[in-house]
Design a protein around this motif. Structure first.
Motif, PDB file in Angstrom:
ATOM      1  N   MET A 183      34.542 -16.004  67.367  1.00  0.00           N
ATOM      2  CA  MET A 183      33.173 -15.630  67.021  1.00  0.00           C
ATOM      3  C   MET A 183      32.266 -16.857  67.014  1.00  0.00           C
ATOM      4  O   MET A 183      31.109 -16.799  67.432  1.00  0.00           O
ATOM      5  N   SER A 219      29.411 -10.334  64.193  1.00  0.00           N
ATOM      6  CA  SER A 219      28.899 -11.698  64.303  1.00  0.00           C
ATOM      7  C   SER A 219      28.245 -12.120  62.998  1.00  0.00           C
ATOM      8  O   SER A 219      27.591 -11.314  62.325  1.00  0.00           O
ATOM      9  N   SER A 264      32.911 -19.550  68.741  1.00  0.00           N
ATOM     10  CA  SER A 264      33.211 -20.287  69.986  1.00  0.00           C
ATOM     11  C   SER A 264      33.986 -21.573  69.715  1.00  0.00           C
ATOM     12  O   SER A 264      33.849 -22.559  70.443  1.00  0.00           O
ATOM     13  N   ASN A 295      34.312 -16.576  73.132  1.00  0.00           N
ATOM     14  CA  ASN A 295      33.253 -15.738  72.568  1.00  0.00           C
ATOM     15  C   ASN A 295      33.157 -14.403  73.293  1.00  0.00           C
ATOM     16  O   ASN A 295      32.846 -13.373  72.688  1.00  0.00           O
ATOM     17  N   LYS A 296      33.452 -14.392  74.586  1.00  0.00           N
ATOM     18  CA  LYS A 296      33.487 -13.126  75.331  1.00  0.00           C
ATOM     19  C   LYS A 296      34.606 -12.233  74.796  1.00  0.00           C
ATOM     20  O   LYS A 296      34.438 -11.019  74.668  1.00  0.00           O
ATOM     21  N   THR A 297      35.750 -12.840  74.485  1.00  0.00           N
ATOM     22  CA  THR A 297      36.868 -12.077  73.919  1.00  0.00           C
ATOM     23  C   THR A 297      36.476 -11.468  72.584  1.00  0.00           C
ATOM     24  O   THR A 297      36.810 -10.315  72.285  1.00  0.00           O
ATOM     25  N   PHE A 298      35.759 -12.236  71.770  1.00  0.00           N
ATOM     26  CA  PHE A 298      35.338 -11.758  70.450  1.00  0.00           C
ATOM     27  C   PHE A 298      34.556 -10.450  70.554  1.00  0.00           C
ATOM     28  O   PHE A 298      34.707  -9.558  69.707  1.00  0.00           O
ATOM     29  N   GLN A 299      33.741 -10.306  71.589  1.00  0.00           N
ATOM     30  CA  GLN A 299      32.899  -9.121  71.728  1.00  0.00           C
ATOM     31  C   GLN A 299      33.715  -7.834  71.849  1.00  0.00           C
ATOM     32  O   GLN A 299      33.206  -6.742  71.570  1.00  0.00           O
ATOM     33  N   SER A 300      34.982  -7.943  72.243  1.00  0.00           N
ATOM     34  CA  SER A 300      35.806  -6.743  72.428  1.00  0.00           C
ATOM     35  C   SER A 300      36.359  -6.197  71.114  1.00  0.00           C
ATOM     36  O   SER A 300      36.897  -5.091  71.083  1.00  0.00           O
ATOM     37  N   SER A 342      34.854  -5.021  68.385  1.00  0.00           N
ATOM     38  CA  SER A 342      33.638  -4.557  67.717  1.00  0.00           C
ATOM     39  C   SER A 342      33.944  -3.585  66.580  1.00  0.00           C
ATOM     40  O   SER A 342      34.957  -2.871  66.592  1.00  0.00           O
TER      41      SER A 342
END
Length: 382
Positions: A305, A187, A307, A361-366, A368
């Motif tokens: 990232m 992020s 959104s 944004n939830k997808t981005f978290q995957s 890492s």
């Protein structure tokens, strides 16, 4: 410090695994960003990393200096793969064989991690002949040519950046010697003041709907599909387009002429290369990725990232990342009518727009850095 302790520290340093990351050094793109994130991760795991540049490209060297990553300049007249003919590839491999082998021995390199076709072709044989592990990181889809079967002979392990790329790897590579590892992301904080300065410079109003393309400005990216779709929109006057990236001069000229023909000159900004890509993603209302057969689609995830909703061509690895109407939209490649319809829907349908913002944004978290780094460490240790 006691002599014995100094000797022990020196011995421990020699025992650290050393990984070499050679870069061509003539550009700064997604592969460089992914690799630099990996380097930062590896340093936290007591792995020593060494970076080599074959050319000095100011944006890349400046980024390395900002991140306090030291690098060696190892000039060479030409790398293998600069000319795609097989005789020239072989000639340039042989020409660089001795200096590259000497570098590996002198700096006691254990692993060479290649991230570019020219690097993979040029450094794999020196690594093999000096008994170093070579990791071949494949970031684009390979053709069906039998030529690629040699990857099995020259590399210890082959990494693909998506399932789409993985499926193109030569069939003679055994399952234990190849992996699929998605690119890493972290992020990035929103810099509101910097973004406002960009908006003022481009005379962007709060009522404008900003659609951005960020990437290489080359014919195969099909940016003209995006430009042609804009006059078809019902609310075309308030739509502004940002096209950021370097590329082919002739294609850029063509895009500017097309914009003029469609009476869009005052609403399309051609920005050349921009260093802080995330600033332009933050200020955008929508990002369009029109290119075909993308090996991954880094801008898609970078947009997630921030959104910022994405519409991408239904091609390549885009469909691995985007779940239709959940975290983004896709359209048939080259179909400006369908692209227009998808843009229009996101402008008109705020419920869908907000749903995609949240889910993207939830997808981005995957994606890492830890997940990526752990996978690479496992490959190094295999």
């Amino acid at each position: 410090m006691p002599t014995g302790l100094r000797y022990l520290i020196s011995l421990l340093k020699q025992l650290r695994v050393r990984v070499l990351f050679p870069f061509v050094g003539d550009s700064l793109g997604g592969s460089h960003k992914s690799t630099l994130l990996l380097i930062e991760f590896l340093e936290t795991k007591n792995i020593e990393t060494i970076v080599v540049l074959h050319q000095r490209y100011e944006p890349l060297t400046r980024l390395l200096e900002e991140k306090e990553i030291n690098f060696f300049l190892l000039p060479t007249s030409k790398l293998a793969g600069s000319d795609p003919s097989i005789p020239n590839i072989v000639f340039n491999v042989i020409r660089n064989l001795i200096p590259f082998s000497v570098f590996l021995l002198k700096h006691r390199i254990n692993i060479v991690h290649g991230n570019d076709l020219r690097i993979n072709l040029s450094w794999s044989l020196p690594s093999l002949l000096t008994f170093r592990k070579f990791v071949w990181h494949q970031r684009t889809v390979l053709s069906n040519s039998m030529f690629w079967a040699f990857i099995r002979l020259l590399s210890s392990h082959c990494i693909a950046i998506s399932r789409y790329v993985f499926e193109s790897l030569p069939k003679n590579i055994p399952g234990t010697a190849k992996s699929m590892v998605y690119n890493p992301f972290v992020s990035i904080k929103k810099e509101s003041q910097r973004i406002n300065e960009i908006k003022q410079g481009l005379q962007i109003k709060d009522s404008d709907f900003i659609i951005s393309y960020l990437g290489r400005v080359v014919k195969e990216k099909k940016i003209d599909t995006l430009i042609r779709s804009i006059p078809l929109l019902q609310e075309s006057p308030r739509v502004k387009i940002l096209i950021a990236g370097k590329g082919e001069e002739n294609y850029l000229k063509y895009l500017k002429e097309l914009s003029k023909d469609l009476i869009l000159t005052n609403r399309i900004h051609f920005l050349d290369f921009v260093e802080n890509v995330e600033d332009y993603l933050w200020l955008s209302d929508l990002v369009v990725c029109p290119g075909p057969k993308e090996g991954f689609g880094r801008v898609v995830v970078e947009s997630m990232m921030t959104s910022t909703p994405v519409i991408a061509s239904r091609s390549g690895a885009h469909t691995e990342i985007i779940q239709e109407r959940e975290n983004g939209l896709t359209y048939k490649l080259d179909d400006q009518e369908e692209l227009k319809d998808k843009i229009q829907e996101l402008i008109n349908n705020q419920e869908l727009y907000q749903k995609i913002k949240i889910n993207s944004n939830k997808t981005f978290q995957s994606f890492s850095l830890k997940k990526h780094g752990d996978s690479i460490m496992e490959i190094y240790n295999s």
